[in-house]
Write a protein that holds these residues in place. Structure first.
Motif, PDB file in Angstrom:
ATOM      1  N   LEU A  76      -6.611  40.589  65.736  1.00  0.00           N
ATOM      2  CA  LEU A  76      -6.315  39.390  66.530  1.00  0.00           C
ATOM      3  C   LEU A  76      -6.158  39.798  67.986  1.00  0.00           C
ATOM      4  O   LEU A  76      -5.271  40.573  68.329  1.00  0.00           O
ATOM      5  CB  LEU A  76      -5.021  38.753  66.010  1.00  0.00           C
ATOM      6  N   ARG A  77      -7.030  39.296  68.787  1.00  0.00           N
ATOM      7  CA  ARG A  77      -6.962  39.599  70.222  1.00  0.00           C
ATOM      8  C   ARG A  77      -6.477  38.350  70.931  1.00  0.00           C
ATOM      9  O   ARG A  77      -7.251  37.427  71.184  1.00  0.00           O
ATOM     10  CB  ARG A  77      -8.340  39.994  70.752  1.00  0.00           C
ATOM     11  N   LEU A  78      -5.172  38.337  71.234  1.00  0.00           N
ATOM     12  CA  LEU A  78      -4.605  37.160  71.896  1.00  0.00           C
ATOM     13  C   LEU A  78      -4.564  37.369  73.405  1.00  0.00           C
ATOM     14  O   LEU A  78      -4.436  38.494  73.885  1.00  0.00           O
ATOM     15  CB  LEU A  78      -3.193  36.906  71.374  1.00  0.00           C
ATOM     16  N   GLY A  79      -4.613  36.263  74.129  1.00  0.00           N
ATOM     17  CA  GLY A  79      -4.544  36.331  75.588  1.00  0.00           C
ATOM     18  C   GLY A  79      -5.752  37.012  76.197  1.00  0.00           C
ATOM     19  O   GLY A  79      -5.669  37.579  77.278  1.00  0.00           O
ATOM     20  N   GLN A  80      -6.869  36.989  75.496  1.00  0.00           N
ATOM     21  CA  GLN A  80      -8.085  37.651  76.000  1.00  0.00           C
ATOM     22  C   GLN A  80      -9.196  36.606  76.140  1.00  0.00           C
ATOM     23  O   GLN A  80      -9.439  35.836  75.220  1.00  0.00           O
ATOM     24  CB  GLN A  80      -8.501  38.770  75.048  1.00  0.00           C
ATOM     25  N   THR A  81      -9.826  36.625  77.279  1.00  0.00           N
ATOM     26  CA  THR A  81     -10.781  35.568  77.589  1.00  0.00           C
ATOM     27  C   THR A  81     -12.205  36.113  77.597  1.00  0.00           C
ATOM     28  O   THR A  81     -12.490  37.100  78.286  1.00  0.00           O
ATOM     29  CB  THR A  81     -10.456  34.990  78.993  1.00  0.00           C
ATOM     30  N   VAL A  82     -13.061  35.448  76.836  1.00  0.00           N
ATOM     31  CA  VAL A  82     -14.484  35.811  76.872  1.00  0.00           C
ATOM     32  C   VAL A  82     -15.094  35.097  78.074  1.00  0.00           C
ATOM     33  O   VAL A  82     -14.944  33.880  78.238  1.00  0.00           O
ATOM     34  CB  VAL A  82     -15.196  35.377  75.572  1.00  0.00           C
ATOM     35  N   THR A  83     -15.759  35.852  78.912  1.00  0.00           N
ATOM     36  CA  THR A  83     -16.332  35.229  80.112  1.00  0.00           C
ATOM     37  C   THR A  83     -17.846  35.056  79.998  1.00  0.00           C
ATOM     38  O   THR A  83     -18.433  34.260  80.716  1.00  0.00           O
ATOM     39  CB  THR A  83     -16.036  36.078  81.366  1.00  0.00           C
ATOM     40  N   LYS A  84     -18.454  35.831  79.111  1.00  0.00           N
ATOM     41  CA  LYS A  84     -19.906  35.787  79.034  1.00  0.00           C
ATOM     42  C   LYS A  84     -20.367  36.242  77.648  1.00  0.00           C
ATOM     43  O   LYS A  84     -19.762  37.136  77.051  1.00  0.00           O
ATOM     44  CB  LYS A  84     -20.481  36.731  80.107  1.00  0.00           C
ATOM     45  N   ILE A  85     -21.442  35.592  77.180  1.00  0.00           N
ATOM     46  CA  ILE A  85     -22.039  36.026  75.913  1.00  0.00           C
ATOM     47  C   ILE A  85     -23.471  36.472  76.201  1.00  0.00           C
ATOM     48  O   ILE A  85     -24.194  35.790  76.935  1.00  0.00           O
ATOM     49  CB  ILE A  85     -22.069  34.875  74.885  1.00  0.00           C
ATOM     50  N   ASP A  86     -23.838  37.596  75.620  1.00  0.00           N
ATOM     51  CA  ASP A  86     -25.227  38.043  75.712  1.00  0.00           C
ATOM     52  C   ASP A  86     -25.795  37.992  74.292  1.00  0.00           C
ATOM     53  O   ASP A  86     -25.719  38.984  73.553  1.00  0.00           O
ATOM     54  CB  ASP A  86     -25.249  39.476  76.277  1.00  0.00           C
TER      55      ASP A  86
END
Lengths: 341, 588
Positions: A76-86
């Motif tokens: 569980l990765r909390l407080g982590q934001t994905v900014t881009k998907i490749d």
């Protein structure tokens, strides 16, 4: 050595959590990761108002504890934001400058606050209540508020206003029918709501609209289209949710209002599915897309998306148009029905 | 007002300024009036990519141990810092670089490992350092600026401390560091919303600024030696003792003394014994491998009754072992290293203050009892920095302890005269009529080699007898806690004492009848006091940093009772929590 499959789910709501459970149940060896930009573990969003009013603790707000994930070997990765998907290289880029490779991806990002374009310039003056952090930030400030302005609406705003009134606050309510969510209000519906609010001695403004907002020493002042001046210590803004997909746009994954998926919840990439409030689901019968809301719908979609990614072919059927359930709020349903009548 | 007691770790790679950032932080917090205990760990390779950790406990009350769990982790290097997460408190705080030069691979970013309960602040160290200094070298200082902004520490005061720290540097370096600090401070103030409730509450120090000396164990030993009229230092560099040599190389000539870097440790101890024979106070400092080499000649100091002081800063062993890790595993070597019955005096300081005291005491005891004195430090003690009150300097008695022969004794001078207390009058070479033979061979009262059984017995008795007088010269071990019906008695030595003392107090607060004793004098051992203590303890626990329990084994022969051992060889100092866990198990 062959790499283990890595199922990554973006979103820690009912859809994402159900998907993670399905992955773990069906593939004991795979890596399963949930990424959420919220720092608080999976919680009942519809109980945020109870948390804000102090009637429940943050412990009762949680659906699952962090330890539950560890037991199931789910990262569980909390407080982590994905900014881009490749999608071509199957890589996610996180805001804190980390790359994560996936074999399959589920987008379950849910909804984010929706701001009417005409009021977007005043966003900095608004207080929101769409997630745990916002509720937590509001909590200490609430007791000091005497006069609140609520720009709405959605079903949560109506429950929220009732809570403020019960706390002895003076409330002015802008009922914005054009921005109402999850459906557009008819003239009659708006009048019904306004009349109900007035019965509760809530100042409801139906045919006027904020055109300018100032911050004053004492709080805020709203100038309306009709030249009225409305003052308050705080402005709450509730205008429903929109799919939280800004970071997905431009990645190659097809989007419109939400992430475009077929009736199997698959995007235009075979290893990427979307579900819950962020998905815009194709209805082959009407040849159009629809967005569903609500806890139970999201859970079902999370399950379906995960199963389909694992090889099944389950179809999600459109939810009947008149059933409304916003983030599991039951309390307002009867009210809502009453208004509709 | 609630007390401040916070453990901070700065973690980075070699060359990233981790240790210097820790030092700046510790010095400034000391200036603000806090108690400080800091301890750095670093790789043994001089330069490379090894992990460096500057660990600092900052408190408004007396600090006894470095603290096991970290409240604030400043991550200058993500990969190394990830390995520090296991020692974070559940509600700890992490400050990390949110905008490094390139993306981290999966699981190589500390932000990816942050668990619920931990508050994380991402600060663009790299970017801000580039902006302020034109390079990334000042990321450590940017981090300090962010730290000050987050925890309510006045930026101007901090910058004044930095200016003092960098006073000897070029103006451009000072400015670059100050700018970097300011960038970190401002950016954090403007961009970060504080989510934790941690602030440093300034201790009450009155109007007068707190006068404290910041020093580590090595510096304290060097200072003690200088204040004790050290005349000759001879040594060969070795971690963790080299700092003593560096200080004395700079300071000793200013006082008319001599520092010699010898070709090896054998030569170093030879120089020391030679100078001692000539009546000059002399010392060497080394670590386990060097101390092993010195054992042969150190016997000469015992046999020829020549004052000599050896400081042995212990590190992980055997052999070259773990040069930058702490251990207390040279006790057996210190007690019995060398041939024959070569009993010597051993002092084991517990903290920085005692390092100074032991240095002064060592010269006094060596001179008075005409023998070898070993001071046992360890890597932790050598490197742990504390802000201490200015120590009391040795008095005249301490500075002149030699028992010179009286005029009538010179007439028929017996250098090794058998006396009641075992101490013989010692003439210094050049004393008229005071000539004698000095040898490593067994000898008679005049020093002439003699192998007669009777002589050897008589002289052995004398050499052992004189040491009993040492017990009167060294303060008795302090007894902390209840005097009777003790459930868990903690008996330890050296730098483990602070943690043991703290654990005992905490156990007492929880209602456990725990008591603590620690002798500074290891040889001869104050057996009487230790026995009295032991007799009152249901369980006697001996925590120490070695594998087999060397101190426990040493005292067992005197106590004739079961001893519970707590041994750790992690390379890190033992923590109060480790000992407290054991006390709780004993108490049930």
């Amino acid at each position: 050595m062959q790499k283990k499959d890595h199922y990554v789910i973006i979103g820690n709501g009912p859809a994402g959590n159900r998907a993670s459970e399905i992955f773990r149940e069906n593939d004991k060896n795979a890596r399963v990761t949930i990424i959420s930009d919220e720092g608080f573990p999976f919680y009942y969003r519809h109980k945020l108002l109870d948390f804000l009013s102090g009637s429940i603790s943050d412990e009762s707000l949680q659906v699952k504890k962090h330890l539950d994930y560890k037991k199931n070997n789910i990262r569980l990765r909390l407080g982590q934001t994905v900014t881009k998907i490749d999608p071509a290289n199957r890589v996610l880029f996180l805001k804190h400058m980390e790359k994560i490779e996936y074999t399959s991806l589920i987008l379950a990002t849910g909804g984010t606050r929706s701001i009417l374009p005409s009021l977007a310039g005043f966003e900095k003056y608004f207080s929101f209540m769409t997630n745990y952090n916002e509720a937590l930030a509001l909590k200490p400030a609430l007791s000091g508020i005497k006069k609140a302005i609520v720009i709405g609406g959605d079903l949560i705003s109506i429950k929220f206003i009732k809570m403020l009134i019960n706390m002895g606050k003076d409330v002015s309510f802008f009922l914005c029918k054009e921005g109402f969510w999850p459906i557009e209000l008819t003239e009659k519906m708006s009048e019904n709501i306004a009349s109900r609010m007035k019965k509760e001695e809530i100042k409801t403004i139906l045919d006027d609209y904020p055109v300018n907002i100032f911050q004053t020493n004492a709080g805020y002042e709203i100038i309306t289209e009709n030249g009225e001046k409305i003052k308050g210590d705080i402005i709450f803004y509730f205008m429903g949710l929109k799919p939280d997909i800004d970071f997905i746009k431009g990645s190659g994954i097809d989007t419109a209002e939400g992430v475009l998926v077929d009736e199997y919840l698959k995007t235009n990439y075979k290893n990427i599915y979307a579900c819950g409030d962020c998905a815009q689901i194709y209805n082959p019968e009407f040849k159009d897309y629809w967005i569903s809301t609500g806890w139970d719908n999201a859970t079902l979609q999370g399950e379906t998306a995960a199963l389909n990614l694992l090889g099944e072919h389950k179809i999600i059927k459109p939810v009947p148009h008149k059933i409304f359930e916003v983030e599991g709020i039951k309390v307002n349903t009867s009210w809502w029905k009453e208004i509709q009548e | 007002m609630a007390e401040t007691d916070i453990v901070i770790e700065i973690c980075g790679s070699s060359g990233e300024g981790t240790i210097s950032a820790g030092e700046i932080l510790a010095r400034h917090m000391s200036r603000l009036g806090f108690e400080i205990l800091s301890f750095d760990s670093y790789p043994s390779e001089i330069r490379g990519f090894g992990k460096c950790v500057a660990h600092c406990r900052i408190s408004s009350k007396k600090i006894m141990s470095p603290g096991k769990y970290t409240d604030i982790l400043i991550a200058l290097n993500d990969i190394h810092s990830i390995s520090q997460l296991s020692s974070m408190k559940e509600n700890g705080i992490i400050i990390y670089d949110s905008n490094p030069l390139s993306f981290h691979e999966e699981d190589k970013s500390i932000a990816g490992w942050i668990e619920p309960g931990i508050t994380a602040y991402g600060i663009p160290f790299y970017k801000l350092s580039q902006k302020a200094a034109g390079n990334s070298r000042n990321r450590n200082i940017v981090a300090l600026g962010a730290f000050a902004a987050l925890f309510g520490i006045n930026d101007n005061g901090f910058k004044a401390s930095m200016e003092q720290r960098y006073a000897s540097k070029k103006k451009s370096i000072i400015e670059s560091n100050l700018n970097s600090f300011t960038e970190g401070f401002r950016w954090t103030k403007n961009n970060i919303t504080k989510l934790d409730n941690l602030f440093f509450k300034k201790p009450e120090t009155g109007n007068a600024p707190l006068k404290r000396l910041m020093m580590n164990g090595n510096q304290a030993v060097a200072m003690g030696a200088l204040d004790s009229n050290l005349h000759l230092y001879a040594g060969y560099p070795i971690t963790p003792a080299t700092k003593i040599m560096e200080i004395l190389a700079r300071e000793l000539p200013k006082k008319g003394g001599i520092m010699i870097q010898t070709e090896d440790e054998l030569s170093a101890i030879g120089h020391v014994i030679g100078a001692g024979f000539a009546g000059k106070r002399a010392m060497t400092a080394t670590s386990g491998p060097g101390f092993s080499l010195m054992t042969e000649l150190s016997g000469l100091s015992v046999m020829a009754e020549v004052p000599a002081v050896i400081v042995n800063s212990q590190r992980g062993g055997p052999s070259t072992g773990l040069p930058t890790k702490t251990e207390q595993s040279d006790l057996n070597l210190a007690l019995a290293g060398g041939s024959g019955d070569s009993r010597r005096i051993i002092l084991a300081p517990a903290d920085v203050e005692e390092c100074y005291k032991c240095a002064c005491l060592a010269f006094y005891l060596a001179e008075k009892f005409q023998t070898l004195v070993v001071i046992l430090l360890d890597f932790f003690l050598s490197n742990s920095i504390k802000n201490i009150k200015e120590p009391e300097k040795p008095d005249k008695k301490m500075l002149n302890a030699n028992l010179a022969p009286l005029q009538d004794e010179i007439k028929d001078y017996k250098r090794f005269k058998v006396t009641l207390n075992g101490i013989s009058p010692r003439s210094i070479p050049g004393t008229a009529g005071g000539m004698f033979i000095a040898t490593g061979l067994e000898h008679n009262e005049k020093g002439k080699p003699c192998y007669a059984a009777e002589t050897h017995k008589k002289m052995s008795d004398k050499r052992y007898r004189k040491l009993s007088g040492v017990l009167k010269e060294v303060p008795h071990p302090e007894w902390i806690g209840p005097k009777k019906n003790i459930k868990a008695g903690i008996l330890t030595w050296g730098s483990t004492a602070g943690a043991a003392h703290e654990a005992t107090l905490k156990a007492g607060e929880s209602g456990i009848r725990a008591a603590f004793m620690r002798p500074m004098l290891i040889s001869p051992l104050p057996v009487e006091q230790i026995k009295k203590f032991s007799d009152q303890c249901d369980v006697l626990l001996v925590p120490e940093l070695n594998y087999e329990g060397q101190f426990a084994g040493y005292i067992a022969k005197y106590l004739e009772r079961p001893i519970k051992r707590l041994n750790m060889v992690t390379g890190l100092p033992m923590s109060a929590e480790d000992i407290l866990d054991e006390i709780c198990k004993i108490a049930g």
